[in-house]
Design a protein around this motif. Structure first.
Motif, PDB file in Angstrom:
ATOM      1  N   LEU A   1     107.103  68.878 101.786  1.00 15.31           N
ATOM      2  CA  LEU A   1     105.956  69.198 100.961  1.00 15.31           C
ATOM      3  C   LEU A   1     106.345  69.550  99.533  1.00 15.31           C
ATOM      4  O   LEU A   1     105.542  69.408  98.629  1.00 15.31           O
ATOM      5  N   TYR A   2     107.556  70.025  99.348  1.00  8.66           N
ATOM      6  CA  TYR A   2     107.980  70.437  98.014  1.00  8.66           C
ATOM      7  C   TYR A   2     108.795  69.374  97.274  1.00  8.66           C
ATOM      8  O   TYR A   2     109.260  69.627  96.166  1.00  8.66           O
ATOM      9  N   GLU A   3     108.938  68.201  97.868  1.00  7.26           N
ATOM     10  CA  GLU A   3     109.733  67.152  97.240  1.00  7.26           C
ATOM     11  C   GLU A   3     109.197  66.837  95.843  1.00  7.26           C
ATOM     12  O   GLU A   3     108.003  66.623  95.653  1.00  7.26           O
ATOM     13  N   GLY A   4     110.098  66.846  94.874  1.00  8.16           N
ATOM     14  CA  GLY A   4     109.720  66.551  93.502  1.00  8.16           C
ATOM     15  C   GLY A   4     109.324  67.767  92.689  1.00  8.16           C
ATOM     16  O   GLY A   4     109.042  67.653  91.499  1.00  8.16           O
ATOM     17  N   ALA A   5     109.330  68.934  93.298  1.00  7.08           N
ATOM     18  CA  ALA A   5     108.968  70.155  92.561  1.00  7.08           C
ATOM     19  C   ALA A   5     110.080  70.498  91.578  1.00  7.08           C
ATOM     20  O   ALA A   5     111.255  70.510  91.937  1.00  7.08           O
ATOM     21  N   GLU A   6     109.690  70.751  90.344  1.00  5.85           N
ATOM     22  CA  GLU A   6     110.669  71.123  89.330  1.00  5.85           C
ATOM     23  C   GLU A   6     111.180  72.541  89.554  1.00  5.85           C
ATOM     24  O   GLU A   6     112.341  72.842  89.296  1.00  5.85           O
ATOM     25  N   GLU A   7     110.293  73.404  90.010  1.00  5.33           N
ATOM     26  CA  GLU A   7     110.672  74.797  90.246  1.00  5.33           C
ATOM     27  C   GLU A   7     109.853  75.338  91.404  1.00  5.33           C
ATOM     28  O   GLU A   7     108.645  75.161  91.455  1.00  5.33           O
ATOM     29  N   LEU A   8     110.541  76.009  92.321  1.00  6.10           N
ATOM     30  CA  LEU A   8     109.866  76.622  93.463  1.00  6.10           C
ATOM     31  C   LEU A   8     109.808  78.132  93.272  1.00  6.10           C
ATOM     32  O   LEU A   8     110.654  78.709  92.582  1.00  6.10           O
ATOM     33  N   PRO A   9     108.836  78.781  93.877  1.00  8.45           N
ATOM     34  CA  PRO A   9     108.766  80.243  93.783  1.00  8.45           C
ATOM     35  C   PRO A   9     110.041  80.892  94.310  1.00  8.45           C
ATOM     36  O   PRO A   9     110.626  80.434  95.308  1.00  8.45           O
ATOM     37  N   MET A  10     110.449  81.949  93.658  1.00  2.76           N
ATOM     38  CA  MET A  10     111.656  82.671  94.038  1.00  2.76           C
ATOM     39  C   MET A  10     111.494  83.278  95.437  1.00  2.76           C
ATOM     40  O   MET A  10     110.435  83.783  95.790  1.00  2.76           O
ATOM     41  N   GLY A  11     112.560  83.199  96.227  1.00  4.70           N
ATOM     42  CA  GLY A  11     112.573  83.837  97.539  1.00  4.70           C
ATOM     43  C   GLY A  11     111.699  83.170  98.583  1.00  4.70           C
ATOM     44  O   GLY A  11     111.253  83.817  99.525  1.00  4.70           O
ATOM     45  N   LEU A  12     111.461  81.870  98.443  1.00  7.16           N
ATOM     46  CA  LEU A  12     110.591  81.138  99.362  1.00  7.16           C
ATOM     47  C   LEU A  12     111.144  81.187 100.786  1.00  7.16           C
ATOM     48  O   LEU A  12     112.320  80.925 101.017  1.00  7.16           O
ATOM     49  N   MET A  13     110.278  81.550 101.735  1.00  8.45           N
ATOM     50  CA  MET A  13     110.664  81.658 103.141  1.00  8.45           C
ATOM     51  C   MET A  13     109.662  80.908 104.002  1.00  8.45           C
ATOM     52  O   MET A  13     108.476  80.878 103.682  1.00  8.45           O
ATOM     53  N   ASN A  14     110.134  80.298 105.089  1.00  6.20           N
ATOM     54  CA  ASN A  14     109.267  79.621 106.049  1.00  6.20           C
ATOM     55  C   ASN A  14     109.151  80.491 107.297  1.00  6.20           C
ATOM     56  O   ASN A  14     110.161  80.959 107.820  1.00  6.20           O
ATOM     57  N   MET A  15     107.902  80.717 107.735  1.00  3.90           N
ATOM     58  CA  MET A  15     107.645  81.569 108.888  1.00  3.90           C
ATOM     59  C   MET A  15     106.741  80.858 109.879  1.00  3.90           C
ATOM     60  O   MET A  15     105.677  80.374 109.489  1.00  3.90           O
ATOM     61  N   PRO A  16     107.136  80.776 111.149  1.00  2.93           N
ATOM     62  CA  PRO A  16     106.254  80.181 112.146  1.00  2.93           C
ATOM     63  C   PRO A  16     104.996  81.034 112.313  1.00  2.93           C
ATOM     64  O   PRO A  16     105.052  82.263 112.227  1.00  2.93           O
ATOM     65  N   LEU A  17     103.867  80.374 112.559  1.00  2.00           N
ATOM     66  CA  LEU A  17     102.629  81.096 112.823  1.00  2.00           C
ATOM     67  C   LEU A  17     102.634  81.586 114.266  1.00  2.00           C
ATOM     68  O   LEU A  17     103.080  80.881 115.168  1.00  2.00           O
ATOM     69  N   ASP A  18     102.119  82.802 114.457  1.00  2.22           N
ATOM     70  CA  ASP A  18     101.941  83.330 115.800  1.00  2.22           C
ATOM     71  C   ASP A  18     100.642  84.144 115.828  1.00  2.22           C
ATOM     72  O   ASP A  18      99.954  84.258 114.807  1.00  2.22           O
TER      73      ASP A  18
END
Length: 116
Positions: A1-18
């Motif tokens: 989803l972030y492919e091509g992003a020049e800059e991503l938010p600092m400290g980006l984390m992925n969390m499974p939904l529960d």
């Protein structure tokens, strides 16, 4: 989803939904059998959230997407606000993105491209 992003938010984390975090990320009650992941910075002063949700086969995906869109809160971080809030549906998969306009548009474009 972030492919091509020049800059991503600092400290980006992925969390499974529960069942415990579902409503925090999607603004609707937990849906049994749904699966998903949320991507947000570990720092709450950055207004960015991208959530992908796959619904069970018997779910009314259009109704769920409408409910998410109606309830989405781009100021959930209290001290900052997302510039853009978008909800996109493909089949049984829903994307909710709240972020700056450029990053939200990129994430939606990349999400849409998965179905082409």
């Amino acid at each position: 989803l972030y492919e091509g992003a020049e800059e991503l938010p600092m400290g980006l984390m992925n969390m499974p939904l529960d069942a415990d975090n579902f409503e925090f990320f999607l603004f609707i009650p937990h849906i049994e059998g749904a699966e998903g992941v949320a991507s947000e910075p570990g720092i709450s002063s950055i207004a960015h959230s991208a959530v992908v949700l796959r619904l069970p086969e018997d779910a009314d995906a259009e109704a769920v997407a409408e409910e998410i869109e109606k309830n989405a809160n781009p100021v959930k971080w209290l001290c900052v606000e997302a510039e853009s809030t978008k909800v996109v549906l493909h089949g049984r998969t829903i994307l909710l993105v709240m972020s700056n306009s450029a990053l939200a548009d990129l994430v939606v474009s990349n999400f849409d491209a998965l179905w082409k």
